[in-house]
Design a protein around this motif. Structure first.
Motif, short mmCIF file in Angstrom:
data_model
loop_
_atom_site.label_atom_id
_atom_site.label_comp_id
_atom_site.label_asym_id
_atom_site.label_seq_id
_atom_site.Cartn_x
_atom_site.Cartn_y
_atom_site.Cartn_z
N ASP A 42 31.25 56.20 57.03
CA ASP A 42 32.03 55.40 56.26
C ASP A 42 31.51 56.00 54.60
O ASP A 42 30.30 56.30 54.40
CB ASP A 42 31.12 53.99 55.97
CG ASP A 42 31.60 53.08 54.97
OD1 ASP A 42 32.34 53.49 54.36
OD2 ASP A 42 31.12 51.88 55.03
N PRO A 43 32.61 56.51 54.03
CA PRO A 43 32.47 57.33 52.81
C PRO A 43 31.59 56.50 51.62
O PRO A 43 31.21 56.78 50.71
CB PRO A 43 33.90 57.30 52.37
CG PRO A 43 34.71 56.45 52.95
CD PRO A 43 33.91 56.26 54.19
N ASN A 44 31.62 55.02 51.79
CA ASN A 44 30.74 54.40 51.12
C ASN A 44 29.14 54.40 51.36
O ASN A 44 28.41 53.76 50.55
CB ASN A 44 31.45 52.80 50.78
CG ASN A 44 32.55 52.55 50.11
OD1 ASN A 44 32.71 52.99 48.98
ND2 ASN A 44 33.66 52.46 51.01
N ASN A 45 28.87 54.71 52.47
CA ASN A 45 27.69 54.85 53.07
C ASN A 45 27.13 56.20 53.09
O ASN A 45 25.94 56.58 53.58
CB ASN A 45 27.44 54.20 54.39
CG ASN A 45 26.32 54.34 55.36
OD1 ASN A 45 25.30 53.93 54.36
ND2 ASN A 45 25.98 54.72 56.17
N PRO A 90 23.37 59.63 55.05
CA PRO A 90 23.57 58.05 55.25
C PRO A 90 22.62 57.25 54.40
O PRO A 90 21.44 57.54 54.61
CB PRO A 90 23.45 57.81 56.50
CG PRO A 90 22.64 58.75 57.16
CD PRO A 90 22.62 60.20 56.23
N LYS A 91 23.13 56.40 53.71
CA LYS A 91 22.22 55.43 52.93
C LYS A 91 21.45 54.58 53.95
O LYS A 91 20.17 54.21 53.66
CB LYS A 91 23.01 54.60 51.65
CG LYS A 91 23.60 55.22 50.75
CD LYS A 91 24.14 54.20 49.66
CE LYS A 91 25.46 53.79 50.15
NZ LYS A 91 25.87 52.71 49.51
N LEU A 129 30.57 59.50 49.02
CA LEU A 129 31.81 60.39 49.23
C LEU A 129 32.95 59.78 48.94
O LEU A 129 33.87 60.05 48.30
CB LEU A 129 31.70 60.61 50.83
CG LEU A 129 32.91 61.47 51.28
CD1 LEU A 129 32.55 62.86 50.96
CD2 LEU A 129 32.74 61.47 52.78
N ALA A 130 32.97 58.04 48.70
CA ALA A 130 34.13 57.46 48.30
C ALA A 130 34.33 57.86 46.92
O ALA A 130 35.61 57.94 46.72
CB ALA A 130 33.98 56.01 48.50
#
Length: 340
Positions: free
Chosen positions: A150-153, A142-143, A69-70
């Motif tokens: 968290d957009p990185n997750n 989610p990872k 998402l980031a």
């Protein structure tokens, strides 16, 4: 487990019947165009979608399935747009893991990408801010466990778009706005221009694949969809995938959870591929992988006022998905929400 997949089949059947009704040769009642007013007398603000608007939409504003998402947010914001969370008006709101396990908040994992920014920051919507705004609903998984915002997750595994091509009935009646001479043939040409190939047409749905091996000839696209040629295929994996993806994350818990005497027991994990093959036969999941990276298109047409033999494109919906990402999403929700 058999009951769960029986439910899958029933919902897929209902989905197909709904789409078949949408593709009926009968004239559909014109729906209000996106961004147009819905008052009894319209303000006459309707404008036809531009070629640029359509191409931005079908190319997801540069967003790619499988991105974080980031990464998507960086692309969209660089071009003057924004991505908003649909889970709450409050960006700081968090939901408990237990509530997420109960599937109480399906929109907790949904976002909307807009090509323009909204000045009213309190307004949260996946609908367009204006007629010029291109909007795409994104679903993420989610990872790993931890911060589920968290957009990185968060990985994008599905995207959905809805485009309205015609003015509303009020605008036609009160403002004397003409219907737009835009057909599915015109839209198909735009898809081909952007390297999308039509590779499945089976009754109630159309499936495109970018850089696909074929571009199916389905005849005169200006006439009723009921007269189009059909691709002579037996299975519809890309369409089934659309139905299946609707169960993530809402029904991930039901797929994984076992009960005894009405009490929740330890979650028993089985790969999505194993579950599909067990229900649909060995090799079924490989079929999803082959055809799953696709865009499933649904549309509604209306008869032209000038020529009743020509059907104009009224509205269109596109759902982007990939079978590999469906399996990853399934694993992601398990690892983040249910794994001990």
């Amino acid at each position: 487990m058999r009951n769960i997949f029986t439910a899958f089949l029933l919902i897929s059947l209902l989905f197909l019947q709904t789409l078949e009704a949408q593709r009926s040769p009968k004239r559909a009642t014109p729906r209000g165009a996106q961004g147009a007013t819905s008052t009894s007398k319209s303000a006459g603000k309707f404008t036809a979608l531009s070629q640029q608007h359509i191409e931005k939409a079908i190319n997801l504003l540069g967003i790619k399935l499988g991105q974080t998402l980031a990464e998507a947010r960086e692309t969209v914001e660089k071009n003057g747009g924004e991505i908003i969370w649909l889970g709450s008006r409050d960006p700081n709101f968090t939901e408990s893991i237990r509530n997420l396990q109960r599937a109480s908040k399906i929109d907790y994992f949904e976002y909307a990408a807009h090509s323009t920014k909204n000045l009213n920051k309190k307004y949260v919507s996946h609908t367009p801010y204006s007629r010029e705004d291109v909007v795409i609903k994104l679903t993420v998984y989610p990872k790993s466990a931890g911060n589920l915002k968290d957009p990185n997750n968060l990985i994008i595994y599905k995207a959905e778009i809805s485009l309205g091509f015609q003015p509303s009935r009020n605008e036609v009646i009160y403002d004397k706005v003409n219907y737009v001479d835009y057909t599915y043939e015109d839209f198909h040409a735009v898809m081909e221009k952007n390297n999308y190939k039509l590779y499945q047409n089976q009754g109630a749905y159309l499936s495109y694949n970018k850089n696909g091996a074929k571009s199916l000839d389905i005849g005169n696209l200006k006439v009723s969809g009921g007269t189009w040629k059909r691709d002579n295929i037996r299975t519809a994996p890309s369409n089934k995938l659309t139905s299946m993806s609707a169960f993530f994350p809402k029904y991930a818990h039901s797929l994984l959870q076992t009960k005894e005497n009405g009490v929740d027991q330890v979650v028993t994990y089985k790969p999505l591929s194993e579950m599909i093959d067990k229900h649909e036969g060995v090799g079924a999941f490989q079929t999803y992988l082959k055809y799953g990276n696709s865009v499933v298109l649904t549309l509604v047409q209306i008869k032209s006022e000038k020529d009743p033999n020509i059907f104009l494109l009224n509205n269109i919906g596109l759902s982007y998905q990939d079978a590999n990402l469906m399996a990853d999403a399934y694993n992601g929700f398990y690892n983040a929400l249910y794994k001990e």
